[in-house]
Scaffold this active site. Structure first.
Site, PDB file in Angstrom:
ATOM      1  N   CYS A  46      33.313  33.077  42.128  1.00 17.79           N
ATOM      2  CA  CYS A  46      33.879  32.815  40.798  1.00 17.79           C
ATOM      3  C   CYS A  46      35.365  32.478  40.908  1.00 17.79           C
ATOM      4  O   CYS A  46      36.052  32.915  41.827  1.00 17.79           O
ATOM      5  CB  CYS A  46      33.677  34.051  39.934  1.00 17.79           C
ATOM      6  SG  CYS A  46      34.311  33.908  38.259  1.00 17.79           S
ATOM      7  N   SER A  65      37.765  33.623  39.226  1.00 12.17           N
ATOM      8  CA  SER A  65      38.658  34.784  39.123  1.00 12.17           C
ATOM      9  C   SER A  65      38.996  35.329  40.508  1.00 12.17           C
ATOM     10  O   SER A  65      40.128  35.735  40.760  1.00 12.17           O
ATOM     11  CB  SER A  65      38.024  35.890  38.288  1.00 12.17           C
ATOM     12  OG  SER A  65      37.532  35.352  37.095  1.00 12.17           O
ATOM     13  N   HIS A 112      41.616  33.121  41.896  1.00  9.79           N
ATOM     14  CA  HIS A 112      42.940  33.400  41.326  1.00  9.79           C
ATOM     15  C   HIS A 112      43.592  34.586  42.024  1.00  9.79           C
ATOM     16  O   HIS A 112      44.792  34.594  42.272  1.00  9.79           O
ATOM     17  CB  HIS A 112      42.838  33.687  39.822  1.00  9.79           C
ATOM     18  CG  HIS A 112      42.618  32.469  38.988  1.00  9.79           C
ATOM     19  ND1 HIS A 112      43.336  31.308  39.184  1.00  9.79           N
ATOM     20  CD2 HIS A 112      41.785  32.225  37.954  1.00  9.79           C
ATOM     21  CE1 HIS A 112      42.931  30.408  38.299  1.00  9.79           C
ATOM     22  NE2 HIS A 112      41.985  30.933  37.555  1.00  9.79           N
ATOM     23  N   HIS A 142      32.719  40.012  42.115  1.00  6.48           N
ATOM     24  CA  HIS A 142      32.463  40.762  40.878  1.00  6.48           C
ATOM     25  C   HIS A 142      31.228  40.254  40.151  1.00  6.48           C
ATOM     26  O   HIS A 142      30.961  40.658  39.034  1.00  6.48           O
ATOM     27  CB  HIS A 142      33.684  40.665  39.956  1.00  6.48           C
ATOM     28  CG  HIS A 142      33.973  39.265  39.512  1.00  6.48           C
ATOM     29  ND1 HIS A 142      34.645  38.376  40.308  1.00  6.48           N
ATOM     30  CD2 HIS A 142      33.634  38.597  38.390  1.00  6.48           C
ATOM     31  CE1 HIS A 142      34.714  37.215  39.675  1.00  6.48           C
ATOM     32  NE2 HIS A 142      34.107  37.313  38.521  1.00  6.48           N
ATOM     33  N   CYS A 157      28.430  37.576  35.775  1.00  7.21           N
ATOM     34  CA  CYS A 157      29.694  37.078  35.242  1.00  7.21           C
ATOM     35  C   CYS A 157      29.516  35.756  34.504  1.00  7.21           C
ATOM     36  O   CYS A 157      29.612  35.711  33.280  1.00  7.21           O
ATOM     37  CB  CYS A 157      30.765  36.939  36.327  1.00  7.21           C
ATOM     38  SG  CYS A 157      32.349  36.385  35.648  1.00  7.21           S
TER      39      CYS A 157
HETATM   40 ZN   LIG Z   1      33.734  35.765  37.256  1.00  5.17          ZN
END
Ligand SMILES: [Zn+2]
Ligand SMILES: [Zn+2]
Lengths: 366, 136
Positions: free
Chosen positions: A38, A40, A43, A59, A166
Site C-alpha cells: 500500500c 501508506s 510514505h 498493514h 485496507c
Molecule cells: Zn493501506
C-alpha cells in the site's frame, strides 16, 4: 521467522530473521498468508509519515490464527482472519459515538509503534522492533490485538481477503459511509490505484452515473473502466482536471469528488470540481506538513462540503464481512485488483512497481 | 491534449491579439485605471503582463509583454495555460473559475474585475487570430 524491516527512512526494506513473542492475554498470533503493498507503507519508507523505527511495516493482510491469549474470545486457532489497522478500543469517546475510525486508543498505538499497553512482541538481534499500525504483516507471523482481527469465511482465498484489510474497505467506505453516494449521483475519482479502483466499483454498486476516473497514467484507463468508470481523464495530458468534470456533468460539477492521491494540486482540484453544495472527500494520505489552499468566498457562497475519509469511516467487524459477502456473490471484484504477486524477498521490487504506477495492487504471498 | 504545446505558440497568438486591441476601449479602460495585470500560466510556463500604466512607445493605451518570472503587477491571475485559453476564448465564467480555484487571483482584484464587461471584443479577436492560424 523472516520479516521485512525498515531500519530508517529512505532505505530499502531488509529481509531478516526476527523473533516473535507469544501473544499476551488479549493478543492473537496470526500466520500470514498474504499482505498487500500500500502507498501508506511507501510514505513511511520515504519519511513522509513519521513512525517509530526500526519497524516491521505492512498493514493490509490476511492469515490464519495460530495461537490466542488467555482472554481472547472472538477467534480461535485455525480461524481465517483479515487484519484491521484500526484496532478500536470500543470504549473511548469516538468508539461510543459510533466512529471507531477515529478511536483515540488506536491512534495512540499508531503513534507509539506498540500494541495496547505498550507491549512489544517483535525483536531482532539488535533489540526490539516497533509494531506498525498494530499489524506489522510483512512477516511470516505477527502478533496483533484481538480487536485487530476480523474472522472471515474460510472459503474465501486469503490472497483476495487481504486487500479488504485496507484498500477495499477504504475505498468502499469512502463511498458508502463518508459520502453516501446514491443512484444517479455523479462521481469523480482522482487516482486509480488500489483504493481508487475500489472507490470506482463501490460508486458503481451505489448506482452512480457518470463515474469519471482520472489518473496521470493513461494505462489505467482499461482497469478503471473494468471497475465501472464511465469516463477517463488522462491527467498527464492536462493539469486542468476541473473542466472535463464540469463538461461531463451538464456544466455543474460532480455531486461527489474523491481524491485518492494526497497531493496539493489534486486535493484543490477535487474541491473545485464539485458542484455547489456537493461533497469532496479526501482519501489520499498527504505528508503531515503539507498545506492546501481554497477560495474563501466559495465556502459560504457555494456551500460545498470538504471532508476526509480514514479507513473508509468503516466499522471493520461489520464492513469486512459485508464486503467479502459482496465479493462471494460477484458484486465486488477483488480478483482483478491484484495485478502482481511477489515473494517476501522481492518486496522492494513490489514497492518499486507501486511507485511506477503500473500495477493495480501488488501483493506479497507467504 | 494541452491547448498549446509551447509557450512560444501561445505568445505568438497573444502578441497578435495585443497588436489588434492595444487601442481598443478595453485597453483605454486599463489605462484609465492605471492597472498592470499579470497572467501567470503553467504548462507551458510563462507570464503575460498587460501594462496600462507605463507610457508606450507608439502612444497606444497599453503594452503586452511576456516573462519567465512574475514582474511587479497590481493584480495577478494564476492558472494552467489550458484555463488561460478558456479565458481568452471567452469560455470562462470568471467568478466560478475563482471559486473553483481554477484561477487564483492576487492583488487589486476588484479593480480588475470591473474591466470584465469590456472583454468580449477581446475574445472575438483572440478566436479570430486562432482561426486564422488554423488552431481551432
Ligand atoms: Zn493501506
Ligand atoms: Zn476507541
Amino acid at each position: 521467522m523472516q520479516a521485512a524491516v525498515l531500519v530508517d527512512a529512505n532505505e530499502a526494506l531488509q529481509i531478516v530473521d526476527v523473533n516473535l513473542d507469544k501473544p499476551g492475554p488479549k493478543e492473537v498470533l496470526v500466520k500470514m498468508a498474504a499482505a498487500g503493498v500500500c502507498h501508506s507503507d511507501w510514505h513511511v519508507m520515504q519519511g513522509d509519515l513519521p513512525v517509530p523505527l526500526p519497524a516491521i511495516l505492512g498493514h493490509e493482510g490476511a492469515g490464519i490464527v495460530q495461537e490466542v491469549g488467555a482472554e481472547v474470545v472472538g477467534v480461535k486457532p485455525g480461524d481465517h482472519v483479515v487484519l484491521s489497522w484500526i484496532p478500536s478500543c470500543g470504549h473511548c469517546f469516538y468508539c461510543l459515538k459510533g466512529r471507531p475510525d477515529m478511536c483515540d486508543e488506536a491512534f495512540n498505538i499508531q503513534l507509539s509503534g506498540s500494541l495496547p499497553g505498550h507491549a512489544m512482541r517483535l525483536h531482532w538481534a539488535q533489540g526490539p522492533l516497533y509494531h506498525y499500525l498494530g499489524t506489522s504483516c510483512f512477516a511470516e507471523n505477527t502478533v496483533v490485538p484481538d480487536t485487530g482481527v476480523i474472522p472471515i469465511d474460510a472459503a474465501i482465498p486469503l490472497n483476495k481477503a487481504a486487500l479488504v484489510g485496507c484498500a477495499v474497505t477504504t475505498g468502499f467506505g469512502a463511498v458508502v459511509h463518508s459520502a453516501q453516494v446514491g443512484p444517479g449521483d455523479s462521481v469523480s475519482v482522482i487516482g486509480c490505484g488500489g483504493v481508487g479502483l475500489n472507490v470506482i466499483q463501490a460508486a458503481k454498486l451505489a448506482g452512480a452515473d457518470p463515474i469519471i476516473a482520472m489518473d496521470a497514467n493513461g494505462k489505467k484507463r482499461g482497469l478503471a473502466e473494468k471497475f465501472g468508470a464511465t469516463d477517463f481523464v488522462d491527467a498527464a495530458e492536462t493539469d486542468d482536471l476541473i473542466t472535463p468534470v464540469i463538461d461531463l456533468t451538464k456544466g455543474r460539477g460532480a455531486d461527489f469528488a474523491f481524491e485518492v492521491i494526497g497531493r496539493k494540486e489534486t486535493i484543490e482540484a477535487a474541491y473545485g470540481m464539485v458542484r455547489k453544495a456537493g461533497m469532496a472527500v479526501i482519501v489520499g494520505v498527504a505528508p503531515p506538513h503539507m498545506d492546501v489552499s481554497f477560495n474563501a468566498f466559495s465556502f459560504p457562497s457555494q456551500s460545498k462540503i470538504l471532508t476526509g475519509s480514514w479507513y473508509g469511516q468503516s466499522i471493520p467487524r461489520l464492513d469486512i464481512p459485508r464486503i467479502l459477502g459482496l465479493y462471494q456473490r460477484g458484486k465486488l471484484n477483488l480478483d482483478d485488483l491484484v495485478t502482481q504477486s511477489y515473494s517476501l524477498e522481492h518486496i522492494n521490487d513490489a514497492f518499486h512497481e507501486l511507485t511506477e504506477g503500473t500495477v493495480g495492487r501488488g501483493i506479497i504471498e507467504f | 491534449m494541452a491547448t498549446y504545446q509551447s509557450a512560444e505558440e501561445f505568445i505568438e497568438v497573444l502578441s497578435e491579439v495585443a497588436d489588434q486591441v492595444k487601442n481598443s476601449p478595453a485597453a483605454k479602460s486599463l489605462q484609465e485605471a492605471s492597472l498592470v495585470v499579470a497572467f501567470v500560466y503553467r504548462h507551458p510556463d510563462f507570464v503575460v503582463l498587460m501594462d496600462g500604466r507605463s507610457p508606450t512607445h507608439d502612444g497606444s493605451y497599453m503594452s503586452m509583454t511576456f516573462h519567465q518570472d512574475l514582474p511587479e503587477a497590481d493584480v495577478s491571475f494564476e492558472s494552467s495555460a489550458d484555463v488561460g485559453h478558456q479565458f481568452w476564448s471567452g469560455h470562462m465564467d470568471i467568478p466560478n473559475a475563482l471559486a473553483r480555484g481554477q484561477v487564483k487571483a492576487k492583488g487589486a482584484i476588484t479593480k480588475a474585475l470591473k474591466l470584465i464587461p469590456l472583454l468580449p471584443p477581446l475574445y472575438d479577436v483572440y478566436n479570430q487570430v486562432r482561426q486564422k492560424r488554423g488552431l481551432n
